[in-house]
Design an enzyme around this catalytic site. Sequence first.
Site, PDB file in Angstrom:
ATOM      1  N   ASP A   7       9.695   1.519  -3.247  1.00 29.19           N
ATOM      2  CA  ASP A   7      10.242   1.810  -1.922  1.00 29.19           C
ATOM      3  C   ASP A   7      11.682   2.289  -2.120  1.00 29.19           C
ATOM      4  O   ASP A   7      11.908   3.456  -2.401  1.00 29.19           O
ATOM      5  CB  ASP A   7      10.126   0.528  -1.095  1.00 29.19           C
ATOM      6  N   PHE A  17       5.560   0.719   7.202  1.00 31.26           N
ATOM      7  CA  PHE A  17       5.345  -0.564   6.533  1.00 31.26           C
ATOM      8  C   PHE A  17       3.843  -0.803   6.434  1.00 31.26           C
ATOM      9  O   PHE A  17       3.114  -0.668   7.404  1.00 31.26           O
ATOM     10  CB  PHE A  17       6.024  -1.702   7.299  1.00 31.26           C
ATOM     11  N   VAL A  18       3.403  -1.154   5.235  1.00 32.15           N
ATOM     12  CA  VAL A  18       1.968  -1.330   5.005  1.00 32.15           C
ATOM     13  C   VAL A  18       1.653  -2.719   4.453  1.00 32.15           C
ATOM     14  O   VAL A  18       2.516  -3.362   3.840  1.00 32.15           O
ATOM     15  CB  VAL A  18       1.406  -0.253   4.040  1.00 32.15           C
ATOM     16  N   GLY A  78       2.544  -9.072  -5.491  1.00 33.77           N
ATOM     17  CA  GLY A  78       1.964  -7.880  -4.893  1.00 33.77           C
ATOM     18  C   GLY A  78       1.032  -7.083  -5.781  1.00 33.77           C
ATOM     19  O   GLY A  78       0.147  -6.389  -5.303  1.00 33.77           O
ATOM     20  N   ASP A  94       3.001  -3.014  -6.835  1.00 33.23           N
ATOM     21  CA  ASP A  94       2.257  -2.533  -5.673  1.00 33.23           C
ATOM     22  C   ASP A  94       2.860  -1.253  -5.103  1.00 33.23           C
ATOM     23  O   ASP A  94       2.148  -0.316  -4.768  1.00 33.23           O
ATOM     24  CB  ASP A  94       2.151  -3.627  -4.595  1.00 33.23           C
ATOM     25  N   ARG A 105      -2.254 -10.060   2.001  1.00 31.25           N
ATOM     26  CA  ARG A 105      -2.385  -9.535   0.637  1.00 31.25           C
ATOM     27  C   ARG A 105      -3.853  -9.385   0.243  1.00 31.25           C
ATOM     28  O   ARG A 105      -4.200  -8.599  -0.629  1.00 31.25           O
ATOM     29  CB  ARG A 105      -1.733 -10.489  -0.384  1.00 31.25           C
ATOM     30  N   LYS A 126       6.688   5.285  -1.630  1.00 35.86           N
ATOM     31  CA  LYS A 126       7.340   5.766  -0.405  1.00 35.86           C
ATOM     32  C   LYS A 126       8.539   6.594  -0.840  1.00 35.86           C
ATOM     33  O   LYS A 126       9.660   6.098  -0.924  1.00 35.86           O
ATOM     34  CB  LYS A 126       7.837   4.574   0.420  1.00 35.86           C
ATOM     35  N   ASP A 169       2.180  -7.644   1.400  1.00 35.25           N
ATOM     36  CA  ASP A 169       2.193  -8.669   2.443  1.00 35.25           C
ATOM     37  C   ASP A 169       3.184  -8.379   3.546  1.00 35.25           C
ATOM     38  O   ASP A 169       4.133  -7.614   3.375  1.00 35.25           O
ATOM     39  CB  ASP A 169       2.555 -10.029   1.839  1.00 35.25           C
TER      40      ASP A 169
HETATM   41  P1  IMP Z   1      11.940  -1.674  -3.581  1.00 32.09           P
HETATM   42  O1  IMP Z   1      12.740  -2.597  -4.467  1.00 32.09           O
HETATM   43  O2  IMP Z   1      12.648  -1.371  -2.291  1.00 32.09           O
HETATM   44  O3  IMP Z   1      11.430  -0.443  -4.267  1.00 32.09           O
HETATM   45  O4  IMP Z   1      10.710  -2.480  -3.038  1.00 32.09           O
HETATM   46  C1  IMP Z   1       9.792  -3.051  -3.807  1.00 32.09           C
HETATM   47  C2  IMP Z   1       9.183  -4.227  -3.092  1.00 32.09           C
HETATM   48  O5  IMP Z   1       9.408  -4.226  -1.659  1.00 32.09           O
HETATM   49  C3  IMP Z   1       7.690  -4.169  -3.266  1.00 32.09           C
HETATM   50  O6  IMP Z   1       7.303  -4.752  -4.483  1.00 32.09           O
HETATM   51  C4  IMP Z   1       7.212  -4.908  -2.049  1.00 32.09           C
HETATM   52  O7  IMP Z   1       7.186  -6.295  -2.310  1.00 32.09           O
HETATM   53  C5  IMP Z   1       8.246  -4.640  -0.974  1.00 32.09           C
HETATM   54  N1  IMP Z   1       7.798  -3.589  -0.041  1.00 32.09           N
HETATM   55  C6  IMP Z   1       8.310  -2.355   0.096  1.00 32.09           C
HETATM   56  N2  IMP Z   1       7.665  -1.659   1.043  1.00 32.09           N
HETATM   57  C7  IMP Z   1       6.688  -2.475   1.502  1.00 32.09           C
HETATM   58  C8  IMP Z   1       5.652  -2.312   2.498  1.00 32.09           C
HETATM   59  O8  IMP Z   1       5.475  -1.277   3.163  1.00 32.09           O
HETATM   60  N3  IMP Z   1       4.832  -3.384   2.679  1.00 32.09           N
HETATM   61  C9  IMP Z   1       4.961  -4.546   1.982  1.00 32.09           C
HETATM   62  N4  IMP Z   1       5.908  -4.735   1.043  1.00 32.09           N
HETATM   63  C10 IMP Z   1       6.767  -3.704   0.803  1.00 32.09           C
HETATM   64 MG    MG Z   2       6.484  -6.952  -4.459  1.00 34.60          MG
END
Ligand code: IMP
Ligand code: MG
Length: 176
Positions: free
Chosen positions: A103, A152-153, A44, A100, A165, A131, A159
């Site tokens: 979340d 979701f983006v 990403g 990227d 991507r 986010k 992706d």
């Molecule tokens: P986290 O571990 O929940 O913070 O998420 C990190 C990973 O979730 C990112 O590196 C993305 O690969 C994926 N992700 C989270 N939100 C999105 C989104 O809105 N679109 C695409 N991928 C996302």
């Molecule tokens: Mg990722």
Amino acid sequence: MPAPRPGAVLVSEKEIAARVAELGRTIARDYASANLVLVGVLQGAIPFVADLMRAMALDLTIDFLRTSSYGSGTTSSGGVQLVTDLSVDILDRHVLIVDDIVDTGHTLAALIRTLEARGPRSVRTCVLLDKTGRREIPIAADYVGFTIPNVFVVGYGLDYDGLYRNLPYVATLDVI
Ligand code: IMP
Ligand code: MG
């Protein structure tokens, strides 16, 4: 049911370019003569880290790692695994993890823990998107491009099921 497609543009190519230039200047200032290792999180972070490194007037090393998380679909669960490791030694180096998006926070938290254990001088984080409303782990990235709502983006590295991507902007995903 047809596959979801990119919908409205949330962050335009122009907005991304301007913000990346700003972040590059700030980071270059913060790490002047710091022997920095930029760590891009595959896949990403590819467009972001490629643009960001060129916006930084600084001597630096670039490397990559890859994570996978249990659970699929559009959220990450707690179990983050390192599936491809760095090739450089980060002992005594200043490390900046570039991803990227943050979340839930599980990915960044796990990466910080893993890299901290290797004796770096410092570990900080930089994400294009944040986010804030979805956090399960209380973690704040040190450098943030844009704070976005809980949607979701896709695009600019992000992706849906391996697609989109390569879009030069960030768009919401339209489920038709
Ligand atoms: P986290 O571990 O929940 O913070 O998420 C990190 C990973 O979730 C990112 O590196 C993305 O690969 C994926 N992700 C989270 N939100 C999105 C989104 O809105 N679109 C695409 N991928 C996302
Ligand atoms: Mg990722």
